[in-house]
Design a protein around this motif. Structure first.
Motif, short mmCIF file in Angstrom:
data_model
loop_
_atom_site.label_atom_id
_atom_site.label_comp_id
_atom_site.label_asym_id
_atom_site.label_seq_id
_atom_site.Cartn_x
_atom_site.Cartn_y
_atom_site.Cartn_z
N GLY A 24 0.82 -1.20 0.00
CA GLY A 24 0.00 0.00 0.00
C GLY A 24 0.86 1.25 0.00
N VAL A 25 0.30 2.33 -0.56
CA VAL A 25 1.03 3.59 -0.63
C VAL A 25 1.42 4.04 0.77
CG1 VAL A 25 0.89 6.01 -1.32
CG2 VAL A 25 -0.15 4.23 -2.75
N CYS A 26 2.69 4.45 0.93
CA CYS A 26 3.16 4.87 2.26
C CYS A 26 4.34 5.82 2.10
CB CYS A 26 3.58 3.65 3.08
SG CYS A 26 4.82 2.62 2.28
N SER A 27 4.78 6.36 3.24
CA SER A 27 5.89 7.31 3.24
C SER A 27 7.14 6.65 3.81
CB SER A 27 5.53 8.54 4.07
OG SER A 27 5.43 8.17 5.45
N ARG A 28 8.28 7.30 3.66
CA ARG A 28 9.53 6.80 4.23
C ARG A 28 9.43 6.69 5.75
NH1 ARG A 28 10.71 9.67 -0.29
NH2 ARG A 28 12.49 9.03 -1.61
N ALA A 29 8.79 7.68 6.36
CA ALA A 29 8.66 7.66 7.83
C ALA A 29 7.81 6.48 8.29
CB ALA A 29 8.05 8.97 8.32
N GLU A 30 6.73 6.18 7.55
CA GLU A 30 5.88 5.04 7.91
C GLU A 30 6.63 3.72 7.75
OE1 GLU A 30 1.42 6.71 6.79
OE2 GLU A 30 2.76 6.05 5.19
N LEU A 49 15.73 1.85 -4.85
CA LEU A 49 14.57 1.24 -5.50
C LEU A 49 13.95 2.17 -6.54
CD1 LEU A 49 12.95 -0.41 -2.35
CD2 LEU A 49 13.90 -1.62 -4.32
N ILE A 50 13.98 3.48 -6.27
CA ILE A 50 13.49 4.45 -7.24
C ILE A 50 14.39 4.45 -8.47
CG2 ILE A 50 13.18 6.92 -7.68
CD1 ILE A 50 12.26 7.21 -4.78
N LYS A 51 15.70 4.40 -8.24
CA LYS A 51 16.65 4.37 -9.35
C LYS A 51 16.47 3.12 -10.21
CE LYS A 51 21.59 4.92 -10.34
NZ LYS A 51 22.95 5.07 -9.74
N GLU A 52 16.15 1.99 -9.56
CA GLU A 52 15.93 0.74 -10.29
C GLU A 52 14.59 0.73 -11.04
OE1 GLU A 52 16.47 -2.84 -8.00
OE2 GLU A 52 18.00 -1.90 -6.77
N GLY A 53 13.72 1.66 -10.70
CA GLY A 53 12.43 1.74 -11.37
C GLY A 53 11.33 0.96 -10.69
N LEU A 54 11.59 0.40 -9.51
CA LEU A 54 10.59 -0.41 -8.82
C LEU A 54 9.68 0.40 -7.90
CD1 LEU A 54 12.63 -3.61 -7.87
CD2 LEU A 54 10.83 -3.40 -9.57
N VAL A 55 10.09 1.60 -7.57
CA VAL A 55 9.30 2.46 -6.68
C VAL A 55 9.19 3.83 -7.32
CG1 VAL A 55 9.29 3.64 -4.44
CG2 VAL A 55 9.88 1.21 -4.57
N THR A 58 4.66 9.41 -5.58
CA THR A 58 3.34 9.72 -6.14
C THR A 58 2.78 11.07 -5.72
OG1 THR A 58 2.20 8.59 -4.33
CG2 THR A 58 2.79 7.26 -6.26
N GLY A 59 3.50 11.80 -4.90
CA GLY A 59 2.97 13.08 -4.42
C GLY A 59 3.15 13.17 -2.92
N ARG A 60 2.45 14.10 -2.30
CA ARG A 60 2.59 14.32 -0.86
C ARG A 60 1.31 13.93 -0.12
NH1 ARG A 60 7.07 16.74 1.01
NH2 ARG A 60 8.45 17.74 -0.53
N GLY A 61 1.52 13.37 1.07
CA GLY A 61 0.41 13.00 1.92
C GLY A 61 0.02 14.14 2.84
N ASP A 62 -0.83 13.82 3.81
CA ASP A 62 -1.29 14.83 4.76
C ASP A 62 -0.27 15.02 5.87
OD1 ASP A 62 -3.67 15.08 3.34
OD2 ASP A 62 -4.62 13.46 4.50
N SER A 63 -0.22 16.21 6.40
CA SER A 63 0.64 16.48 7.55
C SER A 63 0.10 15.76 8.78
CB SER A 63 0.71 17.98 7.83
OG SER A 63 1.27 18.67 6.73
N ILE A 72 6.38 12.66 1.51
CA ILE A 72 6.32 12.19 0.13
C ILE A 72 5.86 10.73 0.14
CG2 ILE A 72 7.67 11.68 -1.95
CD1 ILE A 72 9.56 13.94 -1.13
N LEU A 73 4.85 10.43 -0.66
CA LEU A 73 4.28 9.08 -0.69
C LEU A 73 4.95 8.24 -1.77
CD1 LEU A 73 0.48 9.94 -0.29
CD2 LEU A 73 2.14 9.28 1.48
N LEU A 74 5.04 6.94 -1.48
CA LEU A 74 5.73 5.99 -2.35
C LEU A 74 4.77 4.90 -2.79
CD1 LEU A 74 8.83 5.55 -0.02
CD2 LEU A 74 8.74 7.00 -2.07
N ASP A 75 4.95 4.42 -4.02
CA ASP A 75 4.11 3.33 -4.51
C ASP A 75 4.98 2.37 -5.33
OD1 ASP A 75 1.91 1.77 -4.94
OD2 ASP A 75 0.94 3.13 -6.37
N PHE A 76 4.56 1.12 -5.37
CA PHE A 76 5.25 0.11 -6.17
C PHE A 76 4.97 0.35 -7.65
CE2 PHE A 76 5.05 -4.26 -8.10
CZ PHE A 76 6.42 -4.48 -8.12
N GLN A 77 6.02 0.29 -8.46
CA GLN A 77 5.86 0.52 -9.90
C GLN A 77 5.63 -0.83 -10.59
OE1 GLN A 77 4.79 1.74 -12.58
NE2 GLN A 77 6.04 3.60 -12.51
N ALA A 78 4.38 -1.20 -10.71
CA ALA A 78 4.03 -2.52 -11.26
C ALA A 78 4.41 -2.66 -12.72
CB ALA A 78 2.53 -2.77 -11.09
#
Length: 398
Positions: A24-30, A49-55, A58-63, A72-78
């Motif tokens: 599920g979409v999540c942040s680095r802190a989570e 993982l971002i450099k490899e293209g797997l992550v 997707t934008g910013r979450g709520d404070s 900053i929110l992260l998602d798996f790059q299917a």
């Protein structure tokens, strides 16, 4: 005791982070809080993982309530890579290209030619994989095909990549995995078609179980997959839960395996067609789709066989499954689900009348919500499972 090296620990942490993002979409802190890893370590591995293209970000979450910068929110790059997915039985084969979560992007289904030399048949499948790959390239999809999953009707040796035996296919101990790997140049993973369908249900289906799930796949043959504690049960030699060839009626019709009264010989779609033909030769060449059209137009003979023969024997077999495994859910998959809710109700009625009341009382029994392209989605789901495993992740994602 094996000592875990610094590189091994980094790799394990990297995979744990990838699994967390996949869920599920999540942040680095989570991620840091969930896995107990330091924020700098998480950030470093996420950047890889971002450099490899797997992550992907997707934008910013709520404070948080305390305020501060929005995370900053992260998602798996299917869509980072493609999977080749294959399914075949004694009548047809299917080939698909999917993304890393099993979404079918390109697909073809053809009548199979079962040559005595399995390699000649596999060459036809290789040709279709290459044609679908060319089609993807023509449409601008350049991601690599990283692995191939194959769902096969019969007994398979998943570790050695061998098709051991099938009552419907004339190959014994065929090293299909090695041959396909040589032709395609990618890792090949074989799986029994019913277990592959079970993996598809685990990843994308309507399973709501906690402890025990049984999937019953009904097509030309019958297959069963059992899930216990979120793991598909395989047995010592990859042959567990082969209930298709359990004897349901000792005086029943002859099965392809040589026995009489097997569940497969009574309740599969092949058995449905054979019973129709026994009753009237005019049904001899009828396929299941055509039979369903005639049933909906009011053909009484087809309705009788569908409900009082196929539906009845499916219910008897599933009642036995309940008595043995005591699952909380049974999902019926495959072409049989096209018959609709009336047949579903008939099967449940038979199960409830024949299973022990204690095991039948709370179980949820019903048709899968999605049996379309089930076997190729299952073959892709097998790769998806391996992609996130410590054993095979780096075999697939080099």
């Amino acid at each position: 005791m094996k000592t875990i090296s610094k590189n091994d620990m980094k790799e394990l942490n990297r995979l744990s982070i990838l699994k967390t993002i996949r869920s599920g979409v999540c942040s680095r802190a989570e991620i840091s809080a969930s896995l107990g890893l330091s924020k700098p370590a998480v950030s470093s591995l996420v950047d890889e993982l971002i450099k490899e293209g797997l992550v992907v970000e997707t934008g910013r979450g709520d404070s948080t309530e305390a305020g501060g910068k929005r995370p900053i929110l992260l998602d798996f790059q299917a869509d980072a890579a493609l999977i080749a997915a294959v399914s075949f039985n004694n009548k047809r084969y299917e080939v698909a290209l999917t993304n890393l979560v099993g979404k079918v992007l390109f697909y073809v289904k053809k009548k199979i030619t079962l040559h005595s030399d399995y390699r000649e048949t596999m060459d036809l499948i290789v040709q279709d994989i290459r044609q679908l790959t060319d089609k993807a390239r023509e449409q601008g999809i350049q991601q690599p095909v990283v692995a191939c999953g194959m769902a096969i009707r019969g007994l398979v040796d998943t570790k050695r990549g061998m098709m051991r035996y099938s009552a419907a296919i004339p190959w014994i101990d065929a090293p299909i995995g090695d041959y396909m790997g040589e032709r395609l140049g990618i890792p090949i993973f074989l799986e029994n078609d019913a277990r592959a369908g079970t993996y598809a249900e685990l990843l994308h289906g309507n399973g709501t179980y906690r402890d025990a799930l049984v999937c019953v796949s009904v097509g030309l043959g019958i297959g069963t997959g059992v899930v216990i504690n979120n793991e598909v049960y395989r047995g010592a030699f990859d042959a567990a839960v082969n209930l298709a060839h359990s004897t349901i009626d000792h005086a029943g019709p002859l099965c392809r395996c040589g026995n009489r009264g097997c569940w497969d010989a009574l309740a599969s779609l092949t058995a449905f067609g054979e019973e129709l033909s026994r009753r009237d030769g005019k049904y001899a060449e009828l396929d299941f789709d055509a039979a369903l059209r005639m049933y909906r137009e009011g053909d009484p003979a087809i309705a009788d066989v569908l409900f009082n023969y196929t539906g009845y024997w499916l219910g008897v077999g599933i009642a036995n499954i309940l008595n043995v495994f005591n699952p909380e859910q049974v999902i019926i998959q495959g072409e049989i689900t096209n018959a609709g809710p009336e047949l579903e109700r008939k099967i449940v009625e038979v199960v409830q009348s024949r299973a022990l009341p204690a095991v039948a009382a709370g179980v949820k029994i019903g048709f899968s919500e999605n049996s379309a392209q089930l076997q190729v989605r299952g073959a892709a789901a097998v790769i998806g499972k391996h992609f996130f495993s410590e054993t095979y992740h780096r075999v697939i994602w080099k």
